[in-house]
Scaffold this motif. Structure first.
Motif, PDB file in Angstrom:
ATOM      1  N   ILE A  96       0.938  -1.105  -0.121  1.00 38.97           N
ATOM      2  CA  ILE A  96       0.033  -0.105   0.047  1.00 38.97           C
ATOM      3  C   ILE A  96       0.973   1.298  -0.145  1.00 38.97           C
ATOM      4  CG2 ILE A  96      -1.920  -1.095   1.269  1.00 38.97           C
ATOM      5  CD1 ILE A  96      -1.082   0.368   3.732  1.00 38.97           C
ATOM      6  N   ARG A  97       0.254   2.323  -0.643  1.00 33.33           N
ATOM      7  CA  ARG A  97       1.008   3.705  -0.396  1.00 33.33           C
ATOM      8  C   ARG A  97       0.932   4.155   1.203  1.00 33.33           C
ATOM      9  NH1 ARG A  97       3.753   6.111  -4.435  1.00 33.33           N
ATOM     10  NH2 ARG A  97       2.752   6.179  -6.393  1.00 33.33           N
ATOM     11  N   ASP A  98       2.025   4.528   1.395  1.00 28.65           N
ATOM     12  CA  ASP A  98       2.210   5.032   2.966  1.00 28.65           C
ATOM     13  C   ASP A  98       2.992   6.535   2.995  1.00 28.65           C
ATOM     14  OD1 ASP A  98       2.663   5.441   5.526  1.00 28.65           O
ATOM     15  OD2 ASP A  98       3.404   3.481   5.918  1.00 28.65           O
ATOM     16  N   PRO A 169      -2.525   0.639   8.225  1.00 20.17           N
ATOM     17  CA  PRO A 169      -1.522   1.484   8.857  1.00 20.17           C
ATOM     18  C   PRO A 169      -1.338   1.729  10.229  1.00 20.17           C
ATOM     19  CG  PRO A 169      -2.765   3.028   7.761  1.00 20.17           C
ATOM     20  CD  PRO A 169      -3.390   1.717   7.781  1.00 20.17           C
ATOM     21  N   THR A 170      -0.195   2.136  10.771  1.00 19.64           N
ATOM     22  CA  THR A 170      -0.008   2.312  12.103  1.00 19.64           C
ATOM     23  C   THR A 170      -0.998   3.471  12.569  1.00 19.64           C
ATOM     24  OG1 THR A 170       1.345   3.120  14.131  1.00 19.64           O
ATOM     25  CG2 THR A 170       2.120   3.694  11.934  1.00 19.64           C
ATOM     26  N   ASP A 171      -1.455   3.619  13.834  1.00 20.00           N
ATOM     27  CA  ASP A 171      -2.351   4.725  14.190  1.00 20.00           C
ATOM     28  C   ASP A 171      -1.392   5.914  14.954  1.00 20.00           C
ATOM     29  OD1 ASP A 171      -1.710   3.385  16.452  1.00 20.00           O
ATOM     30  OD2 ASP A 171      -3.851   3.204  17.097  1.00 20.00           O
ATOM     31  N   VAL A 172      -0.257   5.732  14.791  1.00 25.47           N
ATOM     32  CA  VAL A 172       0.912   6.656  15.772  1.00 25.47           C
ATOM     33  C   VAL A 172       1.511   7.660  14.409  1.00 25.47           C
ATOM     34  CG1 VAL A 172       2.719   7.003  17.017  1.00 25.47           C
ATOM     35  CG2 VAL A 172       1.208   4.798  17.245  1.00 25.47           C
ATOM     36  N   ALA A 173       1.305   8.830  14.468  1.00 26.25           N
ATOM     37  CA  ALA A 173       1.895   9.672  13.640  1.00 26.25           C
ATOM     38  C   ALA A 173       3.425   9.818  13.674  1.00 26.25           C
ATOM     39  CB  ALA A 173       1.338  11.150  13.821  1.00 26.25           C
ATOM     40  N   PRO A 174       3.973   9.853  12.387  1.00 24.75           N
ATOM     41  CA  PRO A 174       5.544  10.044  12.677  1.00 24.75           C
ATOM     42  C   PRO A 174       6.127  11.052  13.309  1.00 24.75           C
ATOM     43  CG  PRO A 174       4.570  10.613  10.453  1.00 24.75           C
ATOM     44  CD  PRO A 174       3.509  10.175  11.187  1.00 24.75           C
ATOM     45  N   GLN A 175       7.124  11.006  13.848  1.00 23.18           N
ATOM     46  CA  GLN A 175       8.067  12.152  14.579  1.00 23.18           C
ATOM     47  C   GLN A 175       9.131  12.470  13.861  1.00 23.18           C
ATOM     48  OE1 GLN A 175       9.160  11.035  18.485  1.00 23.18           O
ATOM     49  NE2 GLN A 175       9.974  13.030  19.055  1.00 23.18           N
ATOM     50  N   ARG A 300       8.677   6.116  13.488  1.00 20.36           N
ATOM     51  CA  ARG A 300       7.650   5.676  13.156  1.00 20.36           C
ATOM     52  C   ARG A 300       7.267   4.451  13.839  1.00 20.36           C
ATOM     53  NH1 ARG A 300       8.078   3.869   7.666  1.00 20.36           N
ATOM     54  NH2 ARG A 300       5.923   3.769   7.442  1.00 20.36           N
ATOM     55  N   ASP A 301       6.500   4.713  15.100  1.00 20.13           N
ATOM     56  CA  ASP A 301       6.200   3.689  16.187  1.00 20.13           C
ATOM     57  C   ASP A 301       5.028   2.746  15.424  1.00 20.13           C
ATOM     58  OD1 ASP A 301       7.457   4.923  17.836  1.00 20.13           O
ATOM     59  OD2 ASP A 301       6.159   5.630  19.118  1.00 20.13           O
TER      60      ASP A 301
END
Length: 326
Positions: A96-98, A169-175, A300-301
Motif C-alpha cells: 500500500i501507499r504510505d 497502517p499504524t495509528d501513530v503519527a510519525p515524529q 514511526r512507531d
C-alpha cells in the motif's frame, strides 16, 4: 583515501563495478579478482531460487531516493506471497501507499530502487536493484537491473509473527527530528543490525541504488558526541556496493528496526568513509570505518505489522567474533 570527485561515475566495461566500488576493491587487494568474478555473480536476471525466495518472505527492505536526492531506507511487509516474480527479470510487489514513510516519494514510476530480501531465521539474503513501473495504487513492478546473493554472515536468527492486517497502517503519527533524542540513541546502542541505502549516478545515465544489511554485536554502532554515528565495516564479499557508492556520493539513508515492537527509526544524512585510522585496528575484525551524520530523522512507531523474536542460540558466530567500542 580520497573519494572519487565526480557527480557521474564510469562503470568498468565488462564488469558491474563503478569507480567508487573499484577504489575500495583495490584498497582491499581484490580489484583484479572481482573484475573477473563480478560478471558471473552479478546478473541482470533473478535465478529461480531467488524468485522463490522473495515469494516466501513477509517483508522487504527498500532503498529509494526522494526527489530532493536524499536516500531513504525502509522496510515494507505483507503476508508471504505479497511479492511474486512473473519472469526472471521482474518482481511484483503488492504494498500500500504510505505517505508517512519518507521513502514513499522515491517509489514512483521510473524511479531506480534497491531491494534486499532477508530471512533472519535461515540467514538467507538476496539483493536486487532495478526500476519501478507502477501497475496500480497498491502495486508496482521492479525491472531487474542487477541481482546477486549475499553470504549469511552477521545475521542474527529471528522468527516473525504477523500481528495485524498489513493493509492497516499504524495509528501513530510519525515524529520528525533533526537530532537523535535519548530514545533513538538507546535503540541504536542496543541494535545488532540496521539497513543502509545508498546510490550512484552513472555516466551512462543510470542511477544505481543499493540497500544492504549491517550486523554486529549489540552496540557495534557508536553514537558520538556530535550526534553522528561511527560504524565498523567487517569482512564480507568485498564488492563494496554500499561503501563504493559513498565514495562517489557521500549520502545515505539508514533504518533501525525495533524487532519486538515493529517501530522504525529512519534517517538520511551525510557520510564519510575512513580507510586509515588507529580506531580501525582497535576494533577487532574491522577493515574500514564509516561515519554517518543524520540530517533528518523520522521515527514511526508500530510502522511494521510484524514482530520478530530472537531464536535461542541464534547469535551470529561471525558477529560474536567482532570487537566492541568498549
Amino acid at each position: 583515501m580520497s573519494p572519487v570527485q565526480s557527480s557521474q561515475v564510469e562503470r568498468q566495461p565488462g564488469t558491474p563495478w563503478h569507480a567508487g566500488e573499484r577504489l575500495l576493491q583495490a584498497h582491499a587487494g581484490m580489484e583484479a579478482r572481482l573484475a573477473e568474478v563480478g560478471p558471473r555473480v552479478v546478473r541482470d536476471f533473478m535465478p529461480e531460487q531467488h524468485r522463490d525466495f522473495f515469494k516466501q518472505l513477509p517483508s522487504i527492505v527498500i532503498g529509494a531516493v526522494a526527489p530532493d536526492g536524499r536516500p531513504w531506507a525502509t522496510v515494507r511487509a505483507g503476508a508471504p506471497g505479497f511479492m511474486d516474480s512473473p519472469d526472471p527479470r521482474a518482481l511484483d510487489l503488492a504494498v500500500i501507499r504510505d505517505p508517512a514513510d519518507p521513502a514513499e516519494a522515491g517509489l514512483e514510476d521510473g524511479n531506480a530502487i534497491g531491494l534486499l530480501g532477508i530471512e533472519p531465521a535461515t540467514r538467507r539474503r538476496n539483493r536486487m536493484n532495478g526500476t519501478v513501473a507502477r501497475t496500480g495504487a497498491a502495486r508496482f513492478r521492479v525491472a531487474v537491473g542487477q541481482s546477486f546473493g549475499n553470504c549469511p554472515q552477521y545475521i542474527q536468527k529471528r522468527d516473525f509473527a504477523l500481528v495485524r492486517d498489513p493493509a492497516t497502517p499504524t495509528d501513530v503519527a510519525p515524529q520528525v527530528m533533526s537530532v537523535l533524542d535519548e530514545r533513538a540513541r538507546k535503540l541504536i546502542g542496543a541494535s545488532d543490525s540496521f539497513f543502509v541505502a545508498s546510490y550512484a549516478d552513472l555516466a551512462s545515465g543510470e542511477r544505481q541504488v543499493d540497500v544492504s544489511h549491517r550486523g554486529g554485536k549489540p552496540g557495534f554502532v557508536r553514537v558520538d558526541a556530535d550526534g553522528g554515528l561511527t560504524i565498523p565495516d567487517f569482512p564480507g564479499n568485498t564488492f563494496y556496493n554500499t561503501l563504493g557508492n559513498l565514495m562517489v556520493n557521500p549520502v545515505a539513508g539508514l533504518v533501525f528496526v525495533n524487532y519486538p515492537t515493529g517501530d522504525l527509526l529512519q534517517m538520511t544524512g551525510r557520510t564519510e568513509v575512513i580507510t586509515d585510522s588507529p580506531e580501525i585496528a582497535r576494533f577487532e575484525r574491522a577493515q574500514l570505518l564509516w561515519r554517518f551524520m543524520p540530517e533528518t530523522i523520522v521515527r514511526r512507531d508500530r510502522a511494521l505489522p510484524l514482530r520478530w523474536d530472537f531464536i535461542p542460540g541464534g547469535a551470529s558466530p561471525q558477529a560474536l567474533a567482532t570487537g566492541s567500542w568498549g
